[in-house]
Design a protein around this motif. Structure first.
Motif: not given
Length: 376
Positions: A232-247
């Motif tokens: 479980s990844i909890v929190g907000r963050g920089r959009a590009e970092t989160l997008d890359e993680l999701r990808r």
């Protein structure tokens, strides 16, 4: 003693940084001092205001004018500090050394008022490599003037092991924790054949959660696995970092095992810890050129009573039995080793919590005051 805790931004009740500052102020008050918070606020009309507690020190105006003034108008702040007879100023760096902050600090020093500056993360230059031109320009200005600003201080407060920063002596402390505000997690019996991980952060590239996701991909590529691993990844963050993680999660078919909850608070966050077997700290501090640091997250995990993994050097935890160290490089995290660690020993939440009693914010802030005033 009358203390001003000075920051150069506003506050969000759910923001981790704001909560930390609140804990520090609370600790100073528990130690018997009168403390006011100096900060910035924006009213309903969009006007920027420099605040001293609940008092408006200066109305800086709205729009672009207000945004510019908040970066260079510090005369009213210096007058407020001197005329209100503060004895001590604890300033939190915003990487904003410039001629205007230097002039403010010099006036405070000449009035005989002790001032220290906390640098939350050092070194910090490499944190700007993914940011825009505006932020990089601000860093360039900070680089020119930060040694001159440091000369106006009694000391620099650091969570590193360095004895000097910007030519100024340091007061080395640990990120503290508030035992009153952070609950210990409920003990639970592990689910046979499952390992549950929780990673909580305002997510940036230096958290290195991509290393864990890539490690999970390698783990699930193996036909024989001792347990199913859930993250479980909890929190907000920089959009590009989160997008890359999701990808990365999608590309490796890990949607069943990795979920993004967004920010969680209070009981919702407590429930994540209650069902987790292990927490995930930073796995990429080396990306910012940092080897030694004492992060707040590691301490919060310990106070909750949960084992955790991280990759930097943190002298408060290097020999703790409930910590798993990952290499400080770009290799995928060895998820098999993590599963073996979780399966090999049960750790008492209460015992983990008790092991870090020395890290209370009262102890850390007492050290700052004692060492700051030695040269008075």
């Amino acid at each position: 003693m009358k203390i001003l805790f000075l920051v150069f931004h506003g506050f969000d009740a759910f923001n981790g940084i704001s909560k930390k500052i609140g804990y520090q102020i609370e600790a100073l008050r528990i130690l018997g001092h009168q403390v006011e918070l100096g900060s910035l606020a924006v009213d309903e009309r969009g006007r920027w205001k420099r605040m001293g507690g609940d008092r408006v020190v200066e109305d800086l105006g709205a729009g672009i004018v207000g945004k510019l003034k908040k970066r260079w108008r510090y005369g009213s702040l210096a007058r407020y500090i001197v005329e209100d007879s503060f004895d001590f100023v604890y300033m939190r760096s915003d990487h904003n050394a410039n001629p205007f902050t230097i002039r403010m600090a010099r006036r405070v020093r000449r009035a005989g008022i002790a001032m220290v500056m906390e640098i939350p993360t050092y070194p910090y230059d490499q944190e700007y490599r993914t940011l825009g031109l505006k932020e990089k320009t601000e860093l360039a200005i900070d680089r020119i003037y930060r040694r001159a600003l440091a000369r106006q201080l009694r000391a620099v407060v650091t969570f590193s092991d360095l004895s000097s920063i910007f030519g100024q002596r340091t007061i080395r402390i640990s990120n503290g924790v508030s035992f009153e505000r952070i609950p210990v997690r409920r003990e639970h019996d592990p689910v046979r054949g499952e390992v549950h991980l929780v990673a909580v952060a305002d997510i940036s590239f230096w958290h290195g959660f991509d290393r864990l996701v890539r490690g999970m991909a390698a783990y699930y590529a193996c036909k024989q696995r001792p347990a199913d691993v859930y993250l479980s990844i909890v929190g907000r963050g920089r959009a590009e970092t989160l997008d890359e993680l999701r990808r990365t999660v999608r590309q490796n078919g890990l949607e069943r095992w990795v979920r993004f909850t967004g920010p969680l608070f209070g009981e919702a966050l407590d429930r994540e810890f209650d069902r987790a077997d292990m927490a995930v700290g930073s796995l990429g501090r080396h990306r910012s050129g940092i080897s030694y640091i004492k992060t707040l997250k590691n301490r919060e995990y310990a106070v909750r009573g949960i084992p955790f993994v991280y990759s930097e050097c943190d002298s408060d935890f290097e020999r703790m039995p409930y910590v798993l160290k990952a290499p400080a490089d770009e290799s995928p995290l060895d998820v098999g080793a993590l599963v073996a660690f979780c399966s090999g020993r049960r750790f008492s939440a209460a015992e983990i919590r008790e092991s870090v009693r020395f890290l209370s914010w009262e102890n850390q802030m007492r050290k700052v005051l004692d060492e700051s005033l030695k040269t008075a």
